[in-house]
Design a protein around this motif. Structure first.
Motif, PDB file in Angstrom:
ATOM      1  N   HIS A   1      -8.508 -45.052 -26.353  1.00  0.00           N
ATOM      2  CA  HIS A   1      -7.508 -46.326 -26.056  1.00  0.00           C
ATOM      3  C   HIS A   1      -7.159 -46.291 -25.394  1.00  0.00           C
TER       4      HIS A   1
ATOM      5  N   ALA B   1      -8.269 -46.235 -22.077  1.00  0.00           N
ATOM      6  CA  ALA B   1      -7.894 -47.389 -21.367  1.00  0.00           C
ATOM      7  C   ALA B   1      -7.563 -48.305 -21.414  1.00  0.00           C
ATOM      8  N   VAL B   2      -6.239 -47.770 -21.732  1.00  0.00           N
ATOM      9  CA  VAL B   2      -4.669 -48.560 -21.634  1.00  0.00           C
ATOM     10  C   VAL B   2      -3.941 -48.109 -20.140  1.00  0.00           C
TER      11      VAL B   2
ATOM     12  N   LEU C   1      -6.355 -49.590 -17.279  1.00  0.00           N
ATOM     13  CA  LEU C   1      -5.954 -51.298 -17.172  1.00  0.00           C
ATOM     14  C   LEU C   1      -4.326 -50.785 -16.277  1.00  0.00           C
TER      15      LEU C   1
ATOM     16  N   CYS D   1      -5.920 -54.277 -24.191  1.00  0.00           N
ATOM     17  CA  CYS D   1      -6.767 -53.228 -24.886  1.00  0.00           C
ATOM     18  C   CYS D   1      -6.992 -53.497 -26.821  1.00  0.00           C
TER      19      CYS D   1
ATOM     20  N   CYS E   1      -9.025 -56.091 -27.061  1.00  0.00           N
ATOM     21  CA  CYS E   1     -10.372 -55.852 -26.708  1.00  0.00           C
ATOM     22  C   CYS E   1     -11.264 -55.009 -28.208  1.00  0.00           C
ATOM     23  N   GLU E   2     -10.201 -54.349 -28.012  1.00  0.00           N
ATOM     24  CA  GLU E   2     -10.965 -53.247 -29.337  1.00  0.00           C
ATOM     25  C   GLU E   2     -11.237 -53.644 -31.008  1.00  0.00           C
TER      26      GLU E   2
ATOM     27  N   PHE F   1     -15.112 -48.931 -23.397  1.00  0.00           N
ATOM     28  CA  PHE F   1     -15.006 -48.759 -24.752  1.00  0.00           C
ATOM     29  C   PHE F   1     -15.953 -48.199 -24.686  1.00  0.00           C
TER      30      PHE F   1
END
Length: 179
Positions: free
Chosen positions: A39, A42-43, A46, A140, A143-144, A175
């Motif tokens: 996570h 990914a943050v 992004l 994120c 989406c998760e 992810f």
């Protein structure tokens, strides 16, 4: 996600990504089947993507480092424990305490970590980097959560909500690559 973005995250935050306590995040789940480590990565990705696509001036090093450490609370918040009560309201301060103990932080990184839960917590982000992490974190997380619900629906009801030809929708592919 663009490999140049992932390379930049590793360049600016390599010491964080390799640190022993950051590696602990691979054991804790954040949303659905996504670990806190994945996570946070990914943050950070992004955030850089938004900066580059929208041509936003930002301290990219501080942005990446703050994004990687925004959920550096280092516990499994799903386990019943009195210290995890109201996790959404309190984990930012715990993450900041842990990050300060392990890394030298600038004012932007501190603000990112402490204020990433706005508007749940009333403290306003002071820097554009903090706002970017706040927005990217929410995107994120959404989406998760949707991916987790999709997984649960497939498991429970045998439904599949895949795109054409059984492929995972593009917004969820990032992810599945990060471990």
């Amino acid at each position: 996600m663009d490999s140049r973005i992932e390379s930049a995250v590793r360049q600016y935050g390599g010491d964080i990504l390799r640190s022993p306590r950051m590696q602990l995040e691979k054991q804790f789940f954040q949303h659905g089947q996504v670990t806190v480590f994945a996570h946070s990565f990914a943050v950070a990705c992004l955030c850089l993507y938004l900066v580059r696509c929208l041509h936003i001036r930002a301290d990219q090093r501080a942005l990446v480092r703050g994004a990687l450490l925004h959920d550096y609370f280092l516990y499994d918040w799903h386990c019943p424990d009195p210290s995890h009560r109201l996790h959404g309201f309190h984990h930012a301060r715990r993450a900041l305490e842990n990050a300060r103990a392990d890394f030298a932080l600038g004012r932007i990184e501190r603000d990112i970590i402490l204020k990433h839960m706005f508007p749940l917590t009333p403290a306003l982000p002071k820097y554009r980097e903090s706002v970017l992490v706040c927005v990217a974190d929410k995107l994120c997380a959404a989406c998760e959560t949707v991916a987790a619900q999709d997984w649960m629906a497939r498991r429970t009801y045998g439904r599949r909500s895949r795109g054409r030809k059984g492929r995972r929708p593009a917004k969820f592919r990032v992810f599945s690559k990060i471990h």
